[in-house]
Design a protein around this motif. Structure first.
Motif, mmCIF file in Angstrom:
data_model
loop_
_atom_site.group_PDB
_atom_site.id
_atom_site.type_symbol
_atom_site.label_atom_id
_atom_site.label_comp_id
_atom_site.label_asym_id
_atom_site.label_seq_id
_atom_site.Cartn_x
_atom_site.Cartn_y
_atom_site.Cartn_z
ATOM 1 N N UNK A 239 0.828 -1.301 0.024
ATOM 2 C CA UNK A 239 0.019 0.076 -0.010
ATOM 3 C C UNK A 239 0.880 1.136 -0.033
ATOM 4 N N UNK A 240 0.579 2.139 -0.783
ATOM 5 C CA UNK A 240 1.370 3.281 -0.931
ATOM 6 C C UNK A 240 1.328 4.237 0.328
ATOM 7 N N UNK A 241 2.675 4.531 0.875
ATOM 8 C CA UNK A 241 2.773 4.725 2.275
ATOM 9 C C UNK A 241 1.796 6.304 2.536
ATOM 10 N N UNK A 242 1.809 7.122 1.412
ATOM 11 C CA UNK A 242 0.905 8.298 1.823
ATOM 12 C C UNK A 242 -0.546 8.178 1.834
ATOM 13 N N UNK A 243 -1.011 6.795 1.437
ATOM 14 C CA UNK A 243 -2.533 6.535 1.810
ATOM 15 C C UNK A 243 -2.677 6.384 3.215
ATOM 16 N N UNK A 244 -1.708 6.046 4.028
ATOM 17 C CA UNK A 244 -1.994 6.116 5.530
ATOM 18 C C UNK A 244 -1.163 7.093 6.240
#
Length: 279
Positions: free
Chosen positions: A208-213
């Motif tokens: 999961x792309x880190x900026x999504x969290x």
């Protein structure tokens, strides 16, 4: 007796405080509509709605979720965002994986070929993004508890022509235990009808792309600390027991709506397996 009241009606009647103030317009939160948060100035295009949250993607590709309602601007004017009414799409409808959706398509009778996915979180992520495609193709995804059991499972499944098996493995890197098992299967009696691929991440959370969290990058966790607990600690999330870890994963999974929320190294491997078993 009647008379003309030249002073008009009671000036205090009605919502007199709101007179002269621009009332926000109600706008449907349609995809690609560009909106701005009135209080912070964050601006982005709407890319989806989930659980009464509107997802905005800024020009750098960062996606953040905010509640539907007021507090937004469109073209500098205040609006109240509401969920769009069900309507006939104006263009091609795509699934979460980016494939063209097949309207009213029933689930296909399951093929003999199937995909095994190592790890429950991995299987849940595959289902969320590729579930619609897999049902149309008639491809069943089965949970693989660990790659150590793979040889025995293949002996029981007995892959062959018309019964291909795809396997998605965690952390498949040169020299690892997983790579040695994959090489042994490829050389074995089932090798011609089995494809084993893997992503390079320590855990599927990193797909999961880190900026999504809310992170710029997934943090480096010392080897003496359990990886998932270390991630939760760095994010300030509870991490005392397995229930905390499960809640953390649900929080990460909820940030995923489409393939755009995932890293290419994971996307490519899943697509590769779907192509292999559905040929």
């Amino acid at each position: 007796m009647t008379f003309d009241d030249r002073y008009g009606s009671d000036v205090l009647s009605g919502n007199w405080r709101a007179r002269g103030i621009q009332q926000p317009k109600t706008v449907a939160a349609e995809n690609d509509l560009v909106v701005e948060l009135a209080d912070t100035g964050f601006t982005g295009a709407i890319v989806g709605i989930e659980n009464r949250l509107v997802q905005l993607e800024d020009r750098f590709g960062k996606v953040r979720a905010f509640p539907l309602g007021g507090g937004y601007l469109v073209d500098g004017k205040p609006v109240v965002l509401v969920a769009p009414q069900s309507a006939k799409p104006k263009g091609p409808v795509r699934t979460a994986s980016g494939s063209l959706a097949v309207k009213d398509a029933p689930a296909r009778v399951a093929r003999a070929s199937r995909i095994f996915v190592e790890g429950r979180h991995d299987a849940e992520l595959v289902e969320k993004v590729w579930g619609d495609d897999l049902r149309v193709e008639g491809v069943v995804v089965e949970y693989l508890g660990g790659v150590d059991d793979l040889a025995g499972i293949l002996d029981d499944t007995r892959p062959g022509p018309g019964k291909r098996i795809g396997v998605l493995v965690d952390h498949l890197v040169p020299g690892s235990k997983e790579s040695r098992i994959a090489d042994a299967v490829a050389r074995g009696p089932h090798g011609a009808h089995v494809k084993i691929v893997g992503h390079p991440y320590i855990d599927v959370w990193q797909a999961v792309k880190p900026d999504r969290v809310g992170m710029k990058a997934w943090p480096q966790i010392p080897k003496n600390i359990e990886w998932k607990k270390g991630i939760c600690a760095s994010l300030g999330w509870p991490h005392h027991d397995q229930a905390d870890i499960a809640r953390a994963w649900k929080r990460i999974l909820s940030a995923v709506s489409t393939y755009r929320d995932l890293e290419p190294a994971f996307l490519g491997r899943v697509e590769e397996l779907i192509d292999f078993v559905s040929e």
